[in-house]
Design a protein around this motif. Structure first.
Motif, mmCIF file in Angstrom:
data_model
loop_
_atom_site.group_PDB
_atom_site.id
_atom_site.type_symbol
_atom_site.label_atom_id
_atom_site.label_comp_id
_atom_site.label_asym_id
_atom_site.label_seq_id
_atom_site.Cartn_x
_atom_site.Cartn_y
_atom_site.Cartn_z
ATOM 1 N N ASN A 41 0.751 -0.816 0.195
ATOM 2 C CA ASN A 41 -0.558 0.104 0.024
ATOM 3 C C ASN A 41 0.686 1.315 0.389
ATOM 4 N N ASP A 42 1.859 0.670 0.150
ATOM 5 C CA ASP A 42 2.905 1.820 0.946
ATOM 6 C C ASP A 42 3.327 2.726 -0.720
ATOM 7 N N ARG A 43 3.792 1.372 -1.221
ATOM 8 C CA ARG A 43 4.418 1.584 -2.625
ATOM 9 C C ARG A 43 3.805 2.191 -4.048
ATOM 10 N N MET A 44 2.540 1.635 -3.440
ATOM 11 C CA MET A 44 1.354 1.603 -4.192
ATOM 12 C C MET A 44 1.108 3.490 -4.359
ATOM 13 N N THR A 45 0.938 3.966 -2.988
ATOM 14 C CA THR A 45 0.411 5.617 -2.749
ATOM 15 C C THR A 45 1.780 6.639 -3.220
ATOM 16 N N VAL A 46 2.739 6.209 -2.726
ATOM 17 C CA VAL A 46 3.843 7.229 -3.301
ATOM 18 C C VAL A 46 4.028 6.865 -4.484
ATOM 19 N N MET A 47 3.589 6.000 -5.596
ATOM 20 C CA MET A 47 4.286 5.503 -7.176
ATOM 21 C C MET A 47 2.482 6.532 -7.534
ATOM 22 N N LYS A 48 1.224 6.778 -6.808
ATOM 23 C CA LYS A 48 -0.197 7.116 -7.218
ATOM 24 C C LYS A 48 0.458 8.546 -6.737
ATOM 25 N N ASN A 49 1.158 8.555 -6.139
ATOM 26 C CA ASN A 49 1.422 10.171 -5.783
ATOM 27 C C ASN A 49 2.219 10.867 -6.138
ATOM 28 N N ILE A 50 3.093 10.570 -6.768
ATOM 29 C CA ILE A 50 4.238 11.480 -8.051
ATOM 30 C C ILE A 50 3.728 10.534 -8.875
ATOM 31 N N LYS A 51 3.197 9.563 -9.697
ATOM 32 C CA LYS A 51 2.550 10.698 -10.788
ATOM 33 C C LYS A 51 1.433 11.262 -10.787
ATOM 34 N N GLN A 52 0.603 11.730 -9.726
ATOM 35 C CA GLN A 52 -0.187 12.912 -9.952
ATOM 36 C C GLN A 52 0.455 14.443 -9.825
ATOM 37 N N GLN A 53 1.680 14.201 -9.535
ATOM 38 C CA GLN A 53 2.714 14.975 -9.458
ATOM 39 C C GLN A 53 3.196 15.218 -10.545
ATOM 40 N N PHE A 54 3.546 14.358 -11.598
ATOM 41 C CA PHE A 54 3.389 15.171 -13.326
ATOM 42 C C PHE A 54 2.898 15.109 -13.881
ATOM 43 N N GLN A 55 1.343 15.020 -13.702
ATOM 44 C CA GLN A 55 0.498 15.243 -14.000
ATOM 45 C C GLN A 55 0.712 17.052 -13.766
ATOM 46 N N LYS A 56 0.835 16.999 -12.798
ATOM 47 C CA LYS A 56 0.344 18.597 -12.678
ATOM 48 C C LYS A 56 1.865 20.032 -13.160
ATOM 49 N N ILE A 57 3.002 18.705 -12.912
ATOM 50 C CA ILE A 57 3.632 20.030 -13.404
ATOM 51 C C ILE A 57 3.507 19.903 -15.234
ATOM 52 N N SER A 58 3.526 18.474 -16.138
ATOM 53 C CA SER A 58 2.762 19.223 -16.688
ATOM 54 C C SER A 58 1.679 19.515 -17.370
ATOM 55 N N LYS A 59 1.080 19.940 -16.825
ATOM 56 C CA LYS A 59 -0.159 20.722 -17.164
ATOM 57 C C LYS A 59 -0.166 22.010 -17.107
ATOM 58 N N CYS A 60 1.290 22.168 -16.289
ATOM 59 C CA CYS A 60 1.268 23.535 -15.689
ATOM 60 C C CYS A 60 3.302 24.535 -17.130
ATOM 61 N N ALA A 61 3.190 23.156 -17.514
ATOM 62 C CA ALA A 61 3.794 24.377 -18.748
ATOM 63 C C ALA A 61 3.742 23.809 -19.734
ATOM 64 N N VAL A 62 3.192 25.072 -20.304
ATOM 65 C CA VAL A 62 2.848 25.584 -21.616
ATOM 66 C C VAL A 62 3.931 25.706 -22.931
ATOM 67 N N ASP A 63 4.109 26.784 -23.202
ATOM 68 C CA ASP A 63 4.407 27.277 -23.853
ATOM 69 C C ASP A 63 5.791 27.902 -24.313
ATOM 70 N N ASP A 64 6.911 27.844 -23.729
ATOM 71 C CA ASP A 64 7.875 28.765 -23.918
ATOM 72 C C ASP A 64 8.839 27.101 -23.655
ATOM 73 N N THR A 65 10.107 27.401 -24.485
ATOM 74 C CA THR A 65 10.991 26.109 -24.178
ATOM 75 C C THR A 65 11.910 25.384 -23.096
ATOM 76 N N ILE A 66 11.610 26.674 -22.471
ATOM 77 C CA ILE A 66 12.138 25.609 -20.670
ATOM 78 C C ILE A 66 11.082 25.049 -20.241
ATOM 79 N N LEU A 67 10.182 25.453 -20.464
ATOM 80 C CA LEU A 67 8.515 24.618 -20.208
ATOM 81 C C LEU A 67 8.481 23.565 -20.340
ATOM 82 N N LYS A 68 8.606 23.381 -22.027
ATOM 83 C CA LYS A 68 8.249 22.489 -22.683
ATOM 84 C C LYS A 68 9.453 21.306 -22.283
#
Length: 170
Positions: A57-84
């Motif tokens: 459960n701990d491992r799955m929770t960590v992986m799902k939380n990391i997955k969600q964090q990557f999704q948030k980062i990806s949604k925030c970065a839109v146009d700029d070269t560094i953001l891409k």
């Protein structure tokens, strides 16, 4: 009562609909009613969780939380070269952790994909020696001959070599 706080029934519905084991990553994680429900749930189910389930459960929770964090980062970065570039890294991280989650979930469900055994130089040498030998196989002779060919550097004796062979870890 805080005006922004959920009513107890709304907090319970939120808890049941999200089906999350922790508050981490939830949009309403600061809500006092929701915190109270998670505290009650954790206390209620704690005696029924085995150590093995807890680790999984701990491992799955960590992986799902990391997955969600990557999704948030990806949604925030839109146009700029560094953001891409950041978005590409986040997308790669999301895909990686998503594959790991699927592997753990499949493993938990019992549908394990067998791992292909790689033939090492050590195992190949032992296999060839066993094919050549008639009668009782001498692990000592095999070990000494293999050492002469710069093999078996992971093993201290013929007994450890034999043990590794029989455990399929050669």
């Amino acid at each position: 009562m805080n005006d922004d706080a959920m009513t107890p029934i709304v907090a319970l519905a939120y808890f049941l609909c999200n089906q999350r084991k922790s508050l981490f990553g939830l949009e309403e994680s600061e809500d006092p009613e929701l915190i109270n429900i998670y505290r009650i749930a954790a206390g209620t189910f704690e005696p029924y969780i085995t150590k093995e389930e807890e680790k999984l459960n701990d491992r799955m929770t960590v992986m799902k939380n990391i997955k969600q964090q990557f999704q948030k980062i990806s949604k925030c970065a839109v146009d700029d070269t560094i953001l891409k570039k950041i978005k590409r890294y986040a997308d790669d991280g999301f895909e990686y952790i998503n594959k790991k989650i699927i592997m753990v979930e499949e493993n938990e469900a019992g549908s394990i994909t067998p791992i292909e055994k790689v033939m090492t130089a050590d195992s190949y040498f032992v296999m060839k020696q066993r094919e050549k030998t008639r009668g009782k196989f001498s692990w000592e002779a095999c070990f000494l001959e293999g050492r002469g060919q710069n093999l078996f550097d992971r093993y201290r004796s013929s007994l450890s070599l034999k043990d590794a062979y029989h455990k399929n870890t050669l």
